[in-house]
Write an enzyme that holds these catalytic residues in place. Structure first.
Site, PDB file in Angstrom:
ATOM      1  N   HIS A  21       0.839  -1.205   0.000  1.00 29.69           N
ATOM      2  CA  HIS A  21       0.000   0.000   0.000  1.00 29.69           C
ATOM      3  C   HIS A  21       0.875   1.257   0.000  1.00 29.69           C
ATOM      4  CE1 HIS A  21      -3.661   2.338   1.116  1.00 29.69           C
ATOM      5  NE2 HIS A  21      -2.750   3.132   1.683  1.00 29.69           N
ATOM      6  N   GLU A  22       1.826   1.305   0.930  1.00 30.55           N
ATOM      7  CA  GLU A  22       2.668   2.494   1.031  1.00 30.55           C
ATOM      8  C   GLU A  22       3.603   2.624  -0.167  1.00 30.55           C
ATOM      9  OE1 GLU A  22       1.916   4.674   3.057  1.00 30.55           O
ATOM     10  OE2 GLU A  22       0.606   3.472   4.342  1.00 30.55           O
ATOM     11  N   HIS A  25       1.894   4.641  -2.862  1.00 32.39           N
ATOM     12  CA  HIS A  25       2.032   6.085  -2.625  1.00 32.39           C
ATOM     13  C   HIS A  25       3.440   6.550  -2.990  1.00 32.39           C
ATOM     14  CE1 HIS A  25      -1.829   6.319  -0.711  1.00 32.39           C
ATOM     15  NE2 HIS A  25      -1.481   5.659   0.370  1.00 32.39           N
TER      16      HIS A  25
END
Length: 417
Positions: A21-22, A25
């Site tokens: 997920h990170e 980003h």
């Protein structure tokens, strides 16, 4: 040994889901040219930290999420104002380091009082050195050093706010997007691991039932019923049984690779029963079947998760319906004990859930940040950053309170058994 393996699989699940997920980003922020100051897994005190390139990578104590800290999102740089005494380290005539204190140990630097400074757009510092005024250009990757803590400056074109709405939106949406991508890959993997249903098989029969009286046995494969080929369709078999209550049915079963004819009469119980427990016999999935079945699993799981969010929003739930980190760990351990296929399926569900949850338009979540960007696109100017920060802070506090409440409830449930 099993307990250690379960613990490893629990940690692996959380680590992979948060990291992917990170990373979404992080990757799209870097592609947009945004300076990423920190890539963190977990919250709280640092357990492990190292710097590579412009970014510091950290592993933190509390494994309840992670974050990517982009330049311009928070006022993390120490402000330097005219009249302040600083020291500069130069390479050629360009500033590479700006020291805020401890000037006596900066023998290789020049010391003076700031006359004027701009570290965002014009990148210069004008210094008064004992009455001599001199201006120096600042390197776009210069470091500010305060008490041996180094912070890279962030020119305006490297800050989050300088990018287009589309670039910023992509940097935010990329986190959930990577969870969706991972979920799909895992759903497809489960199909390859478990295979696809090929035939309906009898797992067992009930004592005294019509199936036992007819001579049906465990591991019999149901080929045809009343001249209708069953294949892998359990629903078709159930429908035929309900249509034949108290009427003899002709079953063709396969036992030890030999087809046998049996006559079965369903009893008038709950609309028609013969007293068998069914299971699927599977075969290896083709690539196309894995993609198709994986996508079907993902879409049906998405509908189920969104339905649960709807009940949460309309308060159609009890506190015991909610689960926090304790219950998730508990259930993950159960899935790990059930085998790799079941564990992988659970990991796919968790990744999908994490992606969908983060897209909810609730303050502090990615969905809320996308809503603010939508307002900016419609208004033609950004929402006041101070007000947006307050909204996200309140949302984060509410999420933490909910986390504490459900965790407390989970612990009580464990104590009460």
């Amino acid at each position: 040994m099993a307990t250690l393996q379960n613990a490893f699989q629990i940690v692996l699940l959380f680590f992979v889901l948060v990291t992917i997920h990170e990373w979404g980003h992080f990757y799209f922020a870097k592609r947009a040219g945004i300076l990423v100051r920190e890539f963190a897994i977990g919250f709280g005190p640092k357990l492990l930290s190292f710097k590579k390139g412009e970014t510091r990578y950290t592993l933190r104590l509390l494994p309840i999420g992670g974050f990517v800290r982009m330049a311009g999102e928070d006022p993390e740089i120490v402000q330097i104002n005219p009249g302040q005494r600083i020291a500069l380290a130069l390479k050629g005539n360009e500033v590479t380091h700006i020291y805020i204190n401890d000037f006596d140990n900066r023998s290789d630097s020049i010391v003076g009082v700031v006359e004027d400074i701009d570290l965002e757009r014009r990148l210069f510092v004008k210094l008064d050195m004992d009455g001599e005024i001199k201006q120096f250009p600042v390197h776009p990757q210069a470091l500010m050093v305060s008490k041996d803590k180094e912070t890279q400056i962030a020119p305006w074109d490297r800050q989050f706010g300088s990018k287009t709405v589309g670039q910023r939106a992509m940097s935010i949406f990329a986190g959930p997007m990577m969870n969706f991508f991972l979920a799909f890959i895992l759903f497809v993997t489960v199909v390859f691991m478990a295979g696809v249903p090929d035939k309906v098989k009898i797992q067992g029969t009930t004592a005294g039932s019509a199936a036992e009286k007819a001579g049906l046995m465990a591991n019999d494969i149901i080929v045809q019923v009343n001249d209708v080929t069953i294949g892998a369709d359990r629903n078709k078999l159930t429908s035929l049984i309900k249509q034949s209550v108290n009427k003899p049915m002709v079953w063709i079963i396969e036992r030890n690779k030999e087809q046998i004819r049996k006559e079965v009469t369903p009893a008038d119980i709950n609309g028609g029963q013969v007293g068998v427990t069914l299971m699927a016999e599977t075969r290896k999935a083709s690539f196309g079947e894995a993609i198709s079945n994986g996508w079907s699993s993902m879409t049906s799981a998405t509908v189920s998760i969104l339905d649960s969010f709807g009940k949460l929003a309309t308060l159609q739930f009890k506190m015991d319906d909610l689960g926090g980190p304790v219950r998730i760990v508990e259930f993950t351990s159960e899935q790990a004990s059930a085998g790799w296929a079941q564990y992988t399926f659970w990991a796919a569900l968790m990744s999908l859930y994490l992606g969908l949850f983060n897209l909810l338009p609730f303050p502090a979540l990615d969905g809320s940040r996308l809503v603010f960007l939508g307002f900016e696109a419609l208004r033609g100017k950004p929402v006041d950053p101070g007000r947006e920060s307050i909204v996200h802070f309140v949302g984060f506090a509410m999420l933490m309170l909910l986390m504490i409440a459900v965790t407390y409830n989970d612990i009580l449930r464990l104590i009460k058994g």
